[in-house]
Scaffold this motif. Structure first.
Motif, PDB file in Angstrom:
ATOM      1  N   PRO A  99      16.295  35.157  17.551  1.00 55.30           N
ATOM      2  CA  PRO A  99      16.517  36.048  16.493  1.00 55.30           C
ATOM      3  C   PRO A  99      15.276  35.982  15.566  1.00 55.30           C
ATOM      4  CG  PRO A  99      18.192  34.359  16.596  1.00 55.30           C
ATOM      5  CD  PRO A  99      17.357  34.189  17.691  1.00 55.30           C
ATOM      6  N   MET A 100      14.832  34.818  15.355  1.00 56.25           N
ATOM      7  CA  MET A 100      13.691  34.361  14.360  1.00 56.25           C
ATOM      8  C   MET A 100      12.468  34.326  15.098  1.00 56.25           C
ATOM      9  SD  MET A 100      15.345  34.667  11.530  1.00 56.25           S
ATOM     10  CE  MET A 100      16.876  34.323  10.745  1.00 56.25           C
ATOM     11  N   LEU A 101      11.263  34.839  14.432  1.00 54.01           N
ATOM     12  CA  LEU A 101      10.059  34.649  15.069  1.00 54.01           C
ATOM     13  C   LEU A 101       9.103  33.953  13.759  1.00 54.01           C
ATOM     14  CD1 LEU A 101       7.603  34.315  16.498  1.00 54.01           C
ATOM     15  CD2 LEU A 101       7.243  37.067  16.431  1.00 54.01           C
ATOM     16  N   ALA A 102       9.255  32.724  13.481  1.00 56.26           N
ATOM     17  CA  ALA A 102       8.810  32.206  12.419  1.00 56.26           C
ATOM     18  C   ALA A 102       7.476  31.849  12.539  1.00 56.26           C
ATOM     19  CB  ALA A 102       9.461  30.994  11.865  1.00 56.26           C
ATOM     20  N   SER A 103       6.855  30.553  13.006  1.00 57.34           N
ATOM     21  CA  SER A 103       5.810  30.143  13.327  1.00 57.34           C
ATOM     22  C   SER A 103       5.101  30.871  14.430  1.00 57.34           C
ATOM     23  CB  SER A 103       5.423  28.591  13.624  1.00 57.34           C
ATOM     24  OG  SER A 103       6.204  28.287  14.592  1.00 57.34           O
ATOM     25  N   ALA A 157      12.829  39.808  18.629  1.00 59.44           N
ATOM     26  CA  ALA A 157      13.152  39.085  17.530  1.00 59.44           C
ATOM     27  C   ALA A 157      13.828  39.957  16.563  1.00 59.44           C
ATOM     28  CB  ALA A 157      12.139  38.226  16.978  1.00 59.44           C
ATOM     29  N   ILE A 158      14.577  39.538  15.899  1.00 55.88           N
ATOM     30  CA  ILE A 158      15.377  40.384  14.644  1.00 55.88           C
ATOM     31  C   ILE A 158      14.280  40.402  13.401  1.00 55.88           C
ATOM     32  CG2 ILE A 158      17.227  40.693  13.128  1.00 55.88           C
ATOM     33  CD1 ILE A 158      18.850  39.391  15.236  1.00 55.88           C
ATOM     34  N   ILE A 159      13.847  39.398  13.160  1.00 55.59           N
ATOM     35  CA  ILE A 159      13.103  39.061  11.890  1.00 55.59           C
ATOM     36  C   ILE A 159      11.847  38.270  12.132  1.00 55.59           C
ATOM     37  CG2 ILE A 159      12.916  37.882   9.459  1.00 55.59           C
ATOM     38  CD1 ILE A 159      15.913  38.282   9.228  1.00 55.59           C
ATOM     39  N   ALA A 160      10.837  38.607  11.824  1.00 52.68           N
ATOM     40  CA  ALA A 160       9.563  37.654  12.070  1.00 52.68           C
ATOM     41  C   ALA A 160       8.640  37.732  10.674  1.00 52.68           C
ATOM     42  CB  ALA A 160       8.773  38.598  13.120  1.00 52.68           C
ATOM     43  N   SER A 161       7.846  36.581  10.954  1.00 48.93           N
ATOM     44  CA  SER A 161       6.834  36.494   9.813  1.00 48.93           C
ATOM     45  C   SER A 161       5.731  37.138  10.252  1.00 48.93           C
ATOM     46  CB  SER A 161       6.715  35.090   9.489  1.00 48.93           C
ATOM     47  OG  SER A 161       5.956  34.302  10.349  1.00 48.93           O
ATOM     48  N   LYS A 162       4.871  37.605   9.250  1.00 49.90           N
ATOM     49  CA  LYS A 162       3.328  37.987   9.450  1.00 49.90           C
ATOM     50  C   LYS A 162       2.562  37.017  10.280  1.00 49.90           C
ATOM     51  CE  LYS A 162       2.724  41.392   5.879  1.00 49.90           C
ATOM     52  NZ  LYS A 162       2.167  41.633   4.551  1.00 49.90           N
ATOM     53  N   ASP A 167       8.849  39.894   7.491  1.00 47.75           N
ATOM     54  CA  ASP A 167       8.704  39.542   6.335  1.00 47.75           C
ATOM     55  C   ASP A 167       7.446  38.766   6.021  1.00 47.75           C
ATOM     56  OD1 ASP A 167      11.280  40.164   5.675  1.00 47.75           O
ATOM     57  OD2 ASP A 167      12.075  38.250   5.917  1.00 47.75           O
ATOM     58  N   ASP A 168       6.870  38.820   4.773  1.00 46.78           N
ATOM     59  CA  ASP A 168       5.334  38.239   4.401  1.00 46.78           C
ATOM     60  C   ASP A 168       5.197  36.744   4.667  1.00 46.78           C
ATOM     61  OD1 ASP A 168       4.946  40.980   3.477  1.00 46.78           O
ATOM     62  OD2 ASP A 168       5.829  40.693   1.499  1.00 46.78           O
ATOM     63  N   GLU A 169       5.986  35.933   4.408  1.00 44.98           N
ATOM     64  CA  GLU A 169       5.559  34.629   4.337  1.00 44.98           C
ATOM     65  C   GLU A 169       6.361  33.432   5.068  1.00 44.98           C
ATOM     66  OE1 GLU A 169       5.609  32.485   0.578  1.00 44.98           O
ATOM     67  OE2 GLU A 169       6.010  34.528  -0.118  1.00 44.98           O
ATOM     68  N   LEU A 170       5.898  32.512   5.274  1.00 46.43           N
ATOM     69  CA  LEU A 170       6.440  31.119   5.676  1.00 46.43           C
ATOM     70  C   LEU A 170       6.693  30.335   4.303  1.00 46.43           C
ATOM     71  CD1 LEU A 170       5.358  30.406   9.063  1.00 46.43           C
ATOM     72  CD2 LEU A 170       7.583  31.648   8.641  1.00 46.43           C
ATOM     73  N   ASN A 171       7.628  29.450   4.355  1.00 47.49           N
ATOM     74  CA  ASN A 171       7.791  28.413   3.257  1.00 47.49           C
ATOM     75  C   ASN A 171       7.106  27.245   3.616  1.00 47.49           C
ATOM     76  OD1 ASN A 171       9.920  27.045   4.788  1.00 47.49           O
ATOM     77  ND2 ASN A 171      11.412  27.740   3.326  1.00 47.49           N
ATOM     78  N   ASP A 172       7.269  26.086   3.141  1.00 52.69           N
ATOM     79  CA  ASP A 172       6.702  24.954   3.536  1.00 52.69           C
ATOM     80  C   ASP A 172       7.394  24.163   4.792  1.00 52.69           C
ATOM     81  OD1 ASP A 172       8.739  24.073   2.034  1.00 52.69           O
ATOM     82  OD2 ASP A 172       8.110  22.414   1.055  1.00 52.69           O
ATOM     83  N   LYS A 173       8.501  24.753   5.173  1.00 58.67           N
ATOM     84  CA  LYS A 173       9.059  24.199   6.280  1.00 58.67           C
ATOM     85  C   LYS A 173       9.058  25.057   7.487  1.00 58.67           C
ATOM     86  CE  LYS A 173      12.523  21.183   5.993  1.00 58.67           C
ATOM     87  NZ  LYS A 173      13.718  20.698   5.899  1.00 58.67           N
ATOM     88  N   SER A 174       8.154  26.030   7.268  1.00 60.98           N
ATOM     89  CA  SER A 174       8.074  27.220   8.464  1.00 60.98           C
ATOM     90  C   SER A 174       9.443  27.823   8.820  1.00 60.98           C
ATOM     91  CB  SER A 174       7.322  26.574   9.430  1.00 60.98           C
ATOM     92  OG  SER A 174       6.161  26.337   9.079  1.00 60.98           O
ATOM     93  N   TYR A 175      10.065  28.183   7.551  1.00 64.53           N
ATOM     94  CA  TYR A 175      11.168  29.158   7.550  1.00 64.53           C
ATOM     95  C   TYR A 175      10.650  30.520   6.915  1.00 64.53           C
ATOM     96  CZ  TYR A 175      14.598  25.639   8.696  1.00 64.53           C
ATOM     97  OH  TYR A 175      15.261  24.645   9.275  1.00 64.53           O
ATOM     98  N   ILE A 176      11.059  31.663   7.572  1.00 60.81           N
ATOM     99  CA  ILE A 176      10.704  32.960   6.797  1.00 60.81           C
ATOM    100  C   ILE A 176      11.137  33.275   5.643  1.00 60.81           C
ATOM    101  CG2 ILE A 176      10.854  35.412   7.240  1.00 60.81           C
ATOM    102  CD1 ILE A 176      11.286  34.656  10.523  1.00 60.81           C
ATOM    103  N   VAL A 177      10.468  33.911   4.583  1.00 59.44           N
ATOM    104  CA  VAL A 177      10.897  34.287   3.279  1.00 59.44           C
ATOM    105  C   VAL A 177      10.627  35.475   3.053  1.00 59.44           C
ATOM    106  CG1 VAL A 177      10.363  33.652   1.149  1.00 59.44           C
ATOM    107  CG2 VAL A 177       9.962  31.865   2.499  1.00 59.44           C
ATOM    108  N   PRO A 178      11.785  36.269   2.979  1.00 54.11           N
ATOM    109  CA  PRO A 178      13.020  35.748   2.401  1.00 54.11           C
ATOM    110  C   PRO A 178      14.017  35.543   3.600  1.00 54.11           C
ATOM    111  CG  PRO A 178      13.036  38.096   2.345  1.00 54.11           C
ATOM    112  CD  PRO A 178      11.456  37.867   2.638  1.00 54.11           C
ATOM    113  N   GLY A 179      13.815  35.910   4.726  1.00 54.38           N
ATOM    114  CA  GLY A 179      14.449  35.506   6.102  1.00 54.38           C
ATOM    115  C   GLY A 179      15.780  35.183   5.870  1.00 54.38           C
TER     116      GLY A 179
END
Length: 156
Positions: free
Chosen positions: A73-77, A101-106, A130-142
């Motif tokens: 569901p999530m494509l983070a890193s 994936a449902i939600i991905a980061s750039k 979504d635009d970015e990853l936070n410091d734990k590499s979770y999608i923001v806003p995600g």
């Protein structure tokens, strides 16, 4: 008597455990004749913000000349998708692969594109980027950790 043409495609539906299982079940609503595969890919933190992704478990039929649909569901890193795809090639080279994936980061989309640059017959499907990853590499806003949302927090 009504007739209809069905595609002559042999699908293997593979989810990345554990977050991918609910997504996997949704795909089975439409691909109920698909073979099933499962692969583990999890984060092992080396510090509060740095991690490696480990793949330890694969259960898969032969993928040779089949269409692989790899779902998470999530494509983070992008590490889980890339490492899972690489590990699955030990089970045969698919004729075609769909990464879903449902939600991905750039950042994750760019990583997967670069990683799979030399691969053939691969399509990446995402619902929203979504635009970015936070410091734990979770999608923001995600949405946070998809596995935790589906099954509750892990006990470390």
């Amino acid at each position: 008597l009504a007739t209809h043409a069905l595609p002559d495609v042999r699908y293997v539906l593979c989810s990345i455990l554990r977050a991918g299982v609910p997504f996997h079940n949704g795909f089975l609503n439409y691909l109920d004749k698909a073979e099933n595969a499962f692969i583990s890919a999890y984060r092992k933190y080396v510090s509060k913000t740095e991690f490696d992704v480990h793949v330890e478990y694969i259960s898969s039929p032969d993928l040779s000349d089949k269409t692989l649909i790899l779902v998470d569901p999530m494509l983070a890193s992008g590490l889980s998708f890339s490492l899972a795809f690489d590990a699955l090639k030990a089970k045969g080279i698919p004729k075609y692969t769909h990464l879903c994936a449902i939600i991905a980061s750039k950042e994750g989309v760019n990583y997967v594109r670069k990683f799979l640059n030399n691969e053939k017959n691969i399509t990446l499907w995402v619902g929203v980027i979504d635009d970015e990853l936070n410091d734990k590499s979770y999608i923001v806003p995600g949405l946070g950790d998809a596995g935790d949302l589906a099954y509750g927090k892990k006990k470390d």
